[in-house]
Enzyme design. Structure first.
Site, PDB file in Angstrom:
ATOM      1  CD  GLU A 264      -2.902  -1.091   0.131  1.00  0.00           C
ATOM      2  OE1 GLU A 264      -3.272   0.024  -0.293  1.00  0.00           O
ATOM      3  OE2 GLU A 264      -3.309  -2.161  -0.363  1.00  0.00           O
ATOM      4  CD1 TRP A 267      -2.442   3.392  -4.406  1.00  0.00           C
ATOM      5  CD2 TRP A 267      -2.063   1.615  -5.705  1.00  0.00           C
ATOM      6  NE1 TRP A 267      -3.406   3.390  -5.374  1.00  0.00           N
ATOM      7  CE2 TRP A 267      -3.202   2.298  -6.191  1.00  0.00           C
ATOM      8  CE3 TRP A 267      -1.640   0.457  -6.356  1.00  0.00           C
ATOM      9  CZ2 TRP A 267      -3.911   1.865  -7.306  1.00  0.00           C
ATOM     10  CZ3 TRP A 267      -2.361   0.030  -7.468  1.00  0.00           C
ATOM     11  CH2 TRP A 267      -3.464   0.727  -7.929  1.00  0.00           C
ATOM     12  CD1 TRP A 295     -20.117   9.047 -18.036  1.00  0.00           C
ATOM     13  CD2 TRP A 295     -20.587   7.500 -16.496  1.00  0.00           C
ATOM     14  NE1 TRP A 295     -18.964   8.332 -17.800  1.00  0.00           N
ATOM     15  CE2 TRP A 295     -19.221   7.374 -16.861  1.00  0.00           C
ATOM     16  CE3 TRP A 295     -21.112   6.621 -15.534  1.00  0.00           C
ATOM     17  CZ2 TRP A 295     -18.377   6.419 -16.304  1.00  0.00           C
ATOM     18  CZ3 TRP A 295     -20.264   5.672 -14.977  1.00  0.00           C
ATOM     19  CH2 TRP A 295     -18.924   5.572 -15.354  1.00  0.00           C
ATOM     20  CG  ASN A 333      -8.651   1.281   0.918  1.00  0.00           C
ATOM     21  OD1 ASN A 333      -8.602   2.257   0.188  1.00  0.00           O
ATOM     22  ND2 ASN A 333      -8.339   0.062   0.508  1.00  0.00           N
ATOM     23  CD1 TRP A 351     -15.170   7.533 -14.600  1.00  0.00           C
ATOM     24  CD2 TRP A 351     -13.679   8.666 -13.396  1.00  0.00           C
ATOM     25  NE1 TRP A 351     -14.200   8.006 -15.474  1.00  0.00           N
ATOM     26  CE2 TRP A 351     -13.273   8.706 -14.766  1.00  0.00           C
ATOM     27  CE3 TRP A 351     -12.897   9.311 -12.445  1.00  0.00           C
ATOM     28  CZ2 TRP A 351     -12.122   9.358 -15.196  1.00  0.00           C
ATOM     29  CZ3 TRP A 351     -11.735   9.975 -12.877  1.00  0.00           C
ATOM     30  CH2 TRP A 351     -11.363   9.987 -14.228  1.00  0.00           C
ATOM     31  CD1 TRP A 374     -12.036   8.593  -6.702  1.00  0.00           C
ATOM     32  CD2 TRP A 374     -14.002   7.847  -7.434  1.00  0.00           C
ATOM     33  NE1 TRP A 374     -12.956   8.849  -5.728  1.00  0.00           N
ATOM     34  CE2 TRP A 374     -14.176   8.409  -6.153  1.00  0.00           C
ATOM     35  CE3 TRP A 374     -15.096   7.322  -8.094  1.00  0.00           C
ATOM     36  CZ2 TRP A 374     -15.419   8.459  -5.515  1.00  0.00           C
ATOM     37  CZ3 TRP A 374     -16.347   7.373  -7.467  1.00  0.00           C
ATOM     38  CH2 TRP A 374     -16.491   7.925  -6.197  1.00  0.00           C
TER      39      TRP A 374
END
Length: 462
Positions: A264, A267, A295, A333, A351, A374
């Site tokens: 993590e 990341w 959308w 998370n 999004w 996202w």
């Protein structure tokens, strides 16, 4: 040591320990410490409301630490390139030191300043310089798994360095703004009452790391349980640079079960690596074909978006997450993924609307992380879960034992038993006033898959 002052240009690196730019400036001679609040260069990605609260307290903490060393923190507001150059002219600075940053506006600012001044950019915001992690073909990675393997081979990072033992402030520091004049804190209304459990600043970061170092052994399991205190809560400290990733790595790497957390931590490096390649990743789908996804828009879609932001969707785990976000500036998370998936797949909303909401509400909002995460959930990114993978919030809530989490953040459901709290409407146990589900899971899934089929039928963009 020269008599000519050097400037330390602080940004998202608000610490003195293991801060290479500060150490280098101290070694050069007299130090001018400068922070510029630039709301123009980032455009729509200027820091949001929750992070402005954090910034106020972090700058306050940094200013106190610098004052103890005899170095005032100079605050300026405006275009960062212009303000840094102006301060350099005012004090006759020979050099400007900073940590390298990777958001597109900061890379542009560094390039512009380097044409005007002796700008020295140092590593330290990430575990390793992005140029040091390359594929066998010499290109930058776009998939995390091989990136992690390549980065791991170059670990550990250098051991963190202490605050310099000798620091001399410039004899005639320039004038700056008063922190309160920036009005970073909310006033009418003061929505930050739930932020009281945070301790911004370098000392707060050290305390959070100390607390987590004893928990890392259970991190792999506990990080997925919203009702359990299993997260590090280091993300806002890392984003604001109140602690270096190298310091975090060395504090936990030797502990049992540390690898899931170290992944993590890596990341952050990966997402910075992505936005270097794709500077507009926060606004443009990594898979260009997904830009054609239909959308929902219009009044009904806007009403659904408002219900999502307010935690009024009728899905307890989603509502708990959105309320936690609003009250604390942070969200677990696992629940971040669920709430994002719900907005995208269940409500079929772009999004980018959710990304912008998180940007304003999160104390740990980070350009690389926010956009990459996202796009991962949306299936629009270059290394992402496919769009047809639709999370089922009701079963996920039960699987990850979220009952106590729901009771805390959706108090109108606090009296329900564990066997009905995840889906109270199915059990006909929802109290009056708690909204019915905004859409059924099966209906939402079918609508999302139908939307995806329209994209799949299109030819790939050339």
């Amino acid at each position: 040591m020269a008599d000519t002052p050097s400037i330390v240009w602080f940004r998202q690196d608000l610490r003195l320990a293991d801060q290479a730019a500060f150490a280098a400036a101290a070694a050069d001679g007299p130090v001018v410490a400068l922070y510029v609040l630039d709301d123009d260069a980032p455009g729509d990605w200027r820091i949001g409301g929750a992070q402005r609260w954090w910034l106020h307290h972090s700058l306050q903490s940094l200013g106190t630490s610098l004052a103890a060393l005899g170095v005032p923190l100079v605050l300026r507001r405006g275009n960062a390139v212009e303000q840094v150059a102006r301060v350099a002219a005012e004090v006759g600075a020979a050099r400007v030191h900073c940590l390298s940053h990777y958001e597109p506006w900061w890379r542009d600012a560094e390039a512009a300043l380097a044409r005007q001044l002796d700008l020295v950019c140092h590593p330290g915001y990430l575990l390793i310089d992005p140029d040091a992690v390359r594929t066998g073909a010499g290109t930058q990675f776009r998939v995390f798994a091989p990136f992690w393997k390549a980065l791991s081979a170059k670990m550990p990072p250098d051991r963190p360095r202490a605050v310099p033992g000798k620091v001399v402030g410039a004899p005639h520091p320039p004038e700056g703004d008063g922190l309160d004049s920036w009005t970073l804190l909310p006033d009418k209304p003061d929505w930050a009452g739930g932020f009281k459990d945070w301790q911004p600043g370098e000392d707060g970061a050290a305390a959070a790391l100390h607390a987590f170092s004893d928990m890392v052994v259970t991190y792999k399991h506990d990080r997925n349980l919203p009702s359990t205190n299993g997260s590090s809560r280091l993300s806002p400290h890392l984003h604001m640079g109140e602690i270096s990733p190298a310091a975090v790595w060395h504090a936990v790497a030797d502990g049992d079960g540390a690898e899931p957390f170290l992944r993590e931590l890596a990341w952050r490096d990966f997402t910075s690596n992505l936005i270097i390649q794709l500077p507009a990743y926060a606004d443009t789908s990594g898979l260009l074909k997904m830009e054609a996804l239909p959308w929902r828009t219009g009044p009904a879609a806007d009403a659904d978006f408002r219900a999502w932001t307010r935690g009024q969707t009728g899905y307890p785990i989603v509502d708990a997450g959105m309320r936690q976000l609003w009250h604390t500036g942070w969200m677990h998370n696992r629940v971040r993924m669920l709430t994002a998936s719900f907005l995208i797949k269940h409500l079929l909303l772009d999004w980018r609307r959710g990304e912008a909401w998180f940007w304003d509400c999160l104390v740990d909002a980070d350009y690389g992380n926010n956009s990459t995460n996202w796009q991962w959930v949306a299936g629009t990114g270059i290394d992402a879960a496919p769009f047809f993978r639709i999370m089922a919030p009701l079963s996920q809530s039960e699987k990850f034992e979220a009952a106590e989490y729901i009771r805390r953040w959706v108090p109108e459901l606090r009296d329900l038993d564990d066997d009905v709290i995840h889906d109270p409407h199915q059990a006909d146990a929802a109290p009056a006033g708690y909204p019915a589900p905004i859409i059924g899971h099966r209906e939402a899934r079918e609508r999302a898959l139908a939307a995806m089929r329209t994209v799949s039928a299109l030819p790939s963009p050339s």
